[in-house]
Enzyme design. Structure first.
Site, short mmCIF file in Angstrom:
data_model
loop_
_atom_site.label_atom_id
_atom_site.label_comp_id
_atom_site.label_asym_id
_atom_site.label_seq_id
_atom_site.Cartn_x
_atom_site.Cartn_y
_atom_site.Cartn_z
N HIS A 12 6.91 40.13 -38.89
CA HIS A 12 7.24 40.26 -40.31
C HIS A 12 6.59 41.55 -40.82
O HIS A 12 5.50 41.53 -41.38
CB HIS A 12 6.72 39.05 -41.08
CG HIS A 12 7.21 38.97 -42.49
ND1 HIS A 12 7.44 37.78 -43.13
CD2 HIS A 12 7.52 39.94 -43.41
CE1 HIS A 12 7.86 38.01 -44.37
NE2 HIS A 12 7.90 39.32 -44.55
N ARG A 14 5.82 43.91 -43.28
CA ARG A 14 5.88 44.03 -44.74
C ARG A 14 5.81 45.51 -45.16
O ARG A 14 5.28 46.35 -44.42
CB ARG A 14 4.74 43.23 -45.37
CG ARG A 14 4.85 41.73 -45.08
CD ARG A 14 3.64 40.97 -45.60
NE ARG A 14 3.71 39.57 -45.22
CZ ARG A 14 4.34 38.62 -45.91
NH1 ARG A 14 4.96 38.93 -47.03
NH2 ARG A 14 4.35 37.37 -45.47
N HIS A 19 -0.09 44.30 -41.49
CA HIS A 19 -0.36 43.82 -40.13
C HIS A 19 0.59 44.51 -39.16
O HIS A 19 0.24 45.56 -38.63
CB HIS A 19 -0.32 42.28 -40.03
CG HIS A 19 0.69 41.59 -40.87
ND1 HIS A 19 2.03 41.61 -40.63
CD2 HIS A 19 0.53 40.81 -41.98
CE1 HIS A 19 2.67 40.89 -41.52
NE2 HIS A 19 1.81 40.39 -42.36
N GLU A 43 11.72 39.53 -39.26
CA GLU A 43 11.95 38.89 -40.54
C GLU A 43 11.37 39.72 -41.66
O GLU A 43 10.46 40.53 -41.45
CB GLU A 43 11.36 37.48 -40.56
CG GLU A 43 9.85 37.42 -40.48
CD GLU A 43 9.32 35.99 -40.56
OE1 GLU A 43 10.05 35.06 -40.13
OE2 GLU A 43 8.19 35.81 -41.04
N HIS A 164 6.10 27.80 -40.97
CA HIS A 164 5.05 28.00 -41.98
C HIS A 164 4.05 26.85 -41.92
O HIS A 164 4.37 25.71 -42.24
CB HIS A 164 5.60 28.13 -43.40
CG HIS A 164 4.71 28.98 -44.28
ND1 HIS A 164 3.46 28.56 -44.72
CD2 HIS A 164 4.85 30.24 -44.77
CE1 HIS A 164 2.89 29.49 -45.44
NE2 HIS A 164 3.71 30.54 -45.48
N ASP A 165 2.85 27.18 -41.46
CA ASP A 165 1.72 26.24 -41.40
C ASP A 165 1.94 25.10 -40.42
O ASP A 165 1.27 24.05 -40.52
CB ASP A 165 1.39 25.68 -42.78
CG ASP A 165 0.74 26.71 -43.69
OD1 ASP A 165 0.33 27.76 -43.18
OD2 ASP A 165 0.67 26.48 -44.91
N HIS A 187 -0.31 31.72 -37.49
CA HIS A 187 -1.77 31.67 -37.57
C HIS A 187 -2.36 30.63 -36.63
O HIS A 187 -3.40 30.87 -35.99
CB HIS A 187 -2.18 31.38 -39.01
CG HIS A 187 -3.65 31.18 -39.19
ND1 HIS A 187 -4.55 32.22 -39.19
CD2 HIS A 187 -4.38 30.04 -39.35
CE1 HIS A 187 -5.78 31.74 -39.35
NE2 HIS A 187 -5.70 30.43 -39.46
#
Length: 211
Positions: A12, A14, A19, A43, A164-165, A187
């Site tokens: 991703h 950005r 990152h 993405e 996500h998570d 993560h």
């Protein structure tokens, strides 16, 4: 990660490059190509920097995410109506470049119908609401909503991604109820790898996904 059996790499990049950076993309795309069964998924927000990256690198999948500039992390999906209508031409363009297109959405039937109408191939379910409910120990109702959303998406011919998570604790129940085509783990992979090592962590997630 790929040597340990990961099915692909999702990045991703950005606009603020906090990152993954633009100059990381070519080496990563080249690396993934060395693993014939692995996919590269880029993405991001198609209104920001995503489209030039998709055109340049032609990944197997492009995922549209409605993040604002400077947003810390994703916190919602594309909604039906004006937001989805605005990305319809970009979906067509990405598909013309030869990739599958996935749209980040909440577990919402109207949004899923709009993804189909816009011409995308898959949805990616935004799973933080489920992860939060799981952490509270009261997730049955939320999980049922995700399962119903996935069932509806399949009924109208869309594939199912999710992310996500998600982690080793909440993923098994999600896999059993939703049966997604793909999950993205970010993560939690790194956090688990600190303790168990990267190769063992990837094997653990593969085992959960293959249950």
């Amino acid at each position: 990660m790929l040597e340990a059996g990961a099915a692909g790499v999702t990045v991703h990049p950005r606009p603020d490059q906090r990152h993954i950076r633009a100059d990381d993309m070519t080496p990563l795309a080249t690396l993934v190509k060395q693993f014939p069964n692995a996919e590269f998924n880029i993405e991001g927000n198609p209104h920001h920097n995503l489209m030039p990256l998709l055109e340049a690198h032609r990944p197997q999948q492009g995922t549209f995410v409605p993040d604002a500039q400077g947003q810390a992390t994703s916190d919602h999906g594309f909604a039906a109506g004006v937001p989805m209508d605005a990305v319809r031409p970009m979906i067509a363009k990405a598909k013309a470049w030869g990739m599958r297109v996935s749209i980040f959405v909440d577990a919402d039937v109207a949004a899923i119908d709009a993804v189909k109408a816009a011409g995308a191939d898959r949805i990616e379910l935004y799973t933080e609401p489920y992860a939060l409910a799981f952490a509270r120990g009261d997730y049955a109702t939320v999980l049922a909503q995700f399962a119903a959303a996935a069932t509806h998406a399949r009924t109208i011919g869309l594939g199912i991604n999710a992310g996500h998570d998600l982690n080793t604790q909440n993923l098994p129940a999600f896999i059993a109820a939703v049966n997604p085509d793909e999950v993205s783990i970010g993560h939690a992979v790194i956090a688990d790898a600190v303790i168990h090592g990267l190769a063992n962590t990837i094997k653990t997630y593969r085992a959960i996904c293959n249950q």
